[in-house]
Enzyme design. Structure first.
Site, PDB file in Angstrom:
ATOM      1  N   HIS A  72      11.406   1.237   2.138  1.00  0.00           N
ATOM      2  CA  HIS A  72      12.099   2.108   3.100  1.00  0.00           C
ATOM      3  C   HIS A  72      13.121   1.351   3.918  1.00  0.00           C
ATOM      4  O   HIS A  72      12.925   0.193   4.308  1.00  0.00           O
ATOM      5  CB  HIS A  72      11.115   2.875   3.994  1.00  0.00           C
ATOM      6  CG  HIS A  72      10.264   2.044   4.916  1.00  0.00           C
ATOM      7  ND1 HIS A  72      10.658   1.713   6.191  1.00  0.00           N
ATOM      8  CD2 HIS A  72       9.032   1.503   4.760  1.00  0.00           C
ATOM      9  CE1 HIS A  72       9.709   1.020   6.789  1.00  0.00           C
ATOM     10  NE2 HIS A  72       8.718   0.862   5.939  1.00  0.00           N
ATOM     11  N   ASP A 189       9.371  -5.276   8.300  1.00  0.00           N
ATOM     12  CA  ASP A 189       8.864  -3.992   7.808  1.00  0.00           C
ATOM     13  C   ASP A 189      10.009  -2.982   7.959  1.00  0.00           C
ATOM     14  O   ASP A 189      10.287  -2.543   9.062  1.00  0.00           O
ATOM     15  CB  ASP A 189       7.648  -3.595   8.645  1.00  0.00           C
ATOM     16  CG  ASP A 189       7.167  -2.179   8.395  1.00  0.00           C
ATOM     17  OD1 ASP A 189       7.563  -1.575   7.386  1.00  0.00           O
ATOM     18  OD2 ASP A 189       6.399  -1.665   9.234  1.00  0.00           O
ATOM     19  N   GLU A 223      10.314   6.668   6.652  1.00  0.00           N
ATOM     20  CA  GLU A 223       8.914   6.288   6.465  1.00  0.00           C
ATOM     21  C   GLU A 223       8.211   6.071   7.792  1.00  0.00           C
ATOM     22  O   GLU A 223       7.028   6.394   7.947  1.00  0.00           O
ATOM     23  CB  GLU A 223       8.848   5.026   5.604  1.00  0.00           C
ATOM     24  CG  GLU A 223       7.446   4.655   5.132  1.00  0.00           C
ATOM     25  CD  GLU A 223       6.665   3.805   6.117  1.00  0.00           C
ATOM     26  OE1 GLU A 223       5.444   3.640   5.922  1.00  0.00           O
ATOM     27  OE2 GLU A 223       7.273   3.287   7.098  1.00  0.00           O
ATOM     28  N   GLU A 224       8.913   5.508   8.770  1.00  0.00           N
ATOM     29  CA  GLU A 224       8.277   5.172  10.040  1.00  0.00           C
ATOM     30  C   GLU A 224       7.838   6.411  10.833  1.00  0.00           C
ATOM     31  O   GLU A 224       7.057   6.282  11.771  1.00  0.00           O
ATOM     32  CB  GLU A 224       9.219   4.309  10.901  1.00  0.00           C
ATOM     33  CG  GLU A 224       9.488   2.926  10.338  1.00  0.00           C
ATOM     34  CD  GLU A 224       8.270   2.010  10.314  1.00  0.00           C
ATOM     35  OE1 GLU A 224       7.189   2.444  10.764  1.00  0.00           O
ATOM     36  OE2 GLU A 224       8.401   0.878   9.835  1.00  0.00           O
ATOM     37  N   ASP A 244       5.743  -2.796   0.730  1.00  0.00           N
ATOM     38  CA  ASP A 244       5.757  -2.727   2.191  1.00  0.00           C
ATOM     39  C   ASP A 244       4.970  -3.907   2.740  1.00  0.00           C
ATOM     40  O   ASP A 244       4.537  -4.776   1.989  1.00  0.00           O
ATOM     41  CB  ASP A 244       5.172  -1.384   2.665  1.00  0.00           C
ATOM     42  CG  ASP A 244       5.823  -0.881   3.943  1.00  0.00           C
ATOM     43  OD1 ASP A 244       6.166  -1.717   4.798  1.00  0.00           O
ATOM     44  OD2 ASP A 244       5.973   0.341   4.102  1.00  0.00           O
ATOM     45  N   HIS A 324       4.734  -4.663  13.360  1.00  0.00           N
ATOM     46  CA  HIS A 324       5.277  -3.778  14.389  1.00  0.00           C
ATOM     47  C   HIS A 324       5.400  -4.474  15.746  1.00  0.00           C
ATOM     48  O   HIS A 324       5.482  -3.813  16.778  1.00  0.00           O
ATOM     49  CB  HIS A 324       4.447  -2.488  14.518  1.00  0.00           C
ATOM     50  CG  HIS A 324       4.763  -1.489  13.458  1.00  0.00           C
ATOM     51  ND1 HIS A 324       4.487  -0.139  13.592  1.00  0.00           N
ATOM     52  CD2 HIS A 324       5.320  -1.615  12.235  1.00  0.00           C
ATOM     53  CE1 HIS A 324       4.865   0.499  12.496  1.00  0.00           C
ATOM     54  NE2 HIS A 324       5.365  -0.384  11.665  1.00  0.00           N
TER      55      HIS A 324
END
Length: 386
Positions: A72, A189, A223-224, A244, A324
């Site tokens: 993504h 990510d 995606e997030e 991922d 994250h």
């Protein structure tokens, strides 16, 4: 066909370039253009959806059952919630991440009139003014604000410069590529996953050999926020591997070295046969790997299944420390995952029945259920009875 050699310099170059392009969910046009340009340069003809998701097909020796690799393009970010009386901006997150990792971040705010720079600060930021209260204030998005690097003292000043509720805030990556192979950056990510996908495609194209079946290279843009592959996956895809990040942390088996193959995430187990095919290929080609289960994690695979796609899915990851947050990976994991993806994309299809969406039970696979054969007799491991 053995795994292919992958171009590590290209992988690093692509990752560096991707990290320079802001792409919070909902603000991905620039990175879509950049990746489409690179796909064309690699010799494939991409298709772009209305909102900017990408898919490109590498023709195989047969059409079905086609495969897909997906990563993504979108990242975490923030959005303006309120123009504050003190001339600062209240924000809310784009995606699921903690304000603990927002404090101190440098940012770009994209307004209709142009981009501005700024910083995310706690409400009580001055130690000379608030002393211990700086440490005592709670953590949360309601306790931070954006200080804009412009002459703004009130709402009128913000409005004069073109700020509005809903403006997108991109978080600086603060990227470092260290000589020992470690890479420290926000938004690994999943920009590292995109770099792996492009490197995999480059290796296959340059080998001059066709994959056994049509293989799609797919880039999602939401995606997030949970959308992911739902709107871009071709209907004829029978098996999809998501690329991922793996969650390297205490209590997890993920690692910053080698490939971490996810057995399940919060949405449940991944496809047994596809997952074990990746494990078999990793063993066969001596690719370091480990398995893990993620409790608070979902990916493009989940969005495809929830949208009704009857597709086998697996999740192959590069271990990320502090996902994250202030993320760190190692080039060893990126190289290992790219090698595994070349091995899978060029391997023969194991379940040929998957070429048809529906059919009889003939050719449908079995999962192992027979009792395991012991390696040694019990008498060799247990003490004799007195």
């Amino acid at each position: 066909m053995p795994r292919l050699d992958v171009d590590i310099d290209y992988l690093s170059e692509q990752l560096r370039g991707l990290l320079k392009i802001p792409s919070p969910t909902g603000f991905t046009d620039s990175i879509t253009h950049a990746v489409v340009d690179e796909l064309v340069r690699l010799g494939v003809e991409p298709e772009v959806t209305r909102r900017g998701a990408i898919r490109a097909k590498l023709k195989g020796r047969a059409k079905d059952p086609s495969r897909a690799l997906i990563a993504h393009l979108d990242t975490l970010g923030a959005q303006v919630k309120l123009l504050k009386p003190n001339g600062r901006l209240e924000i809310v997150p784009i995606g699921n991440w903690s304000a603990r990792f927002a404090e101190g971040a440098r940012v770009t705010i994209f307004t209709e009139q142009g981009a501005y720079r700024g910083s995310i600060l706690p409400l009580k930021a001055s130690g000379h003014t608030f002393a211990d209260e700086v440490d005592d204030q709670p953590t949360g998005w309601q306790y931070v604000e954006v200080r804009v690097d412009a002459l703004v003292r009130d709402v009128a000043d913000l409005q004069r410069l073109g700020f509005h509720v809903g403006d997108v805030v991109a978080i600086d990556t603060q990227s470092e590529f260290l000589e020992n192979g470690f890479i420290v950056s926000r938004h690994l990510d999943d920009k590292a996953g995109v770099a792996i996908l492009l490197t995999t495609l480059k290796a296959i194209v340059e080998s001059g050999k066709k994959p056994p079946v049509d293989t799609w290279f797919v880039l999602s843009i939401a995606e997030e926020v949970g959308v992911g592959a739902a709107a871009v996956l071709p209907h004829d895809v029978a098996a999809m591997v998501t690329i991922d990040n793996g969650t390297t942390a205490p209590g997890q088996a993920s690692d910053e070295f080698g490939v971490t193959i996810a057995m399940a995430d919060q949405t449940g187990p991944f496809d047994y046969h596809l997952t074990h095919e990746l494990i078999r290929l990793a063993r066969e080609y001596d690719i370091r790997h480990q398995r893990d289960v993620f409790r608070y994690y979902r990916s493009d695979s989940a969005s495809a299944i929830e949208a009704g796609a009857d597709v086998r899915t697996a999740l192959a990851t590069f271990g990320v420390d502090a996902s994250h947050g202030y993320e760190r990976i190692h080039m060893h994991a990126l190289r290992s995952l790219a090698e595994l993806m070349t091995a899978w994309a060029t391997s023969e299809v194991e379940i040929k029945r998957d070429a048809k969406p529906l059919g009889s039970i003939e050719g449908f696979p079995h999962q192992p259920t027979a009792p395991a054969e012991p390696d040694i007799e019990p008498s060799e491991t247990l003490p004799a009875r007195e």
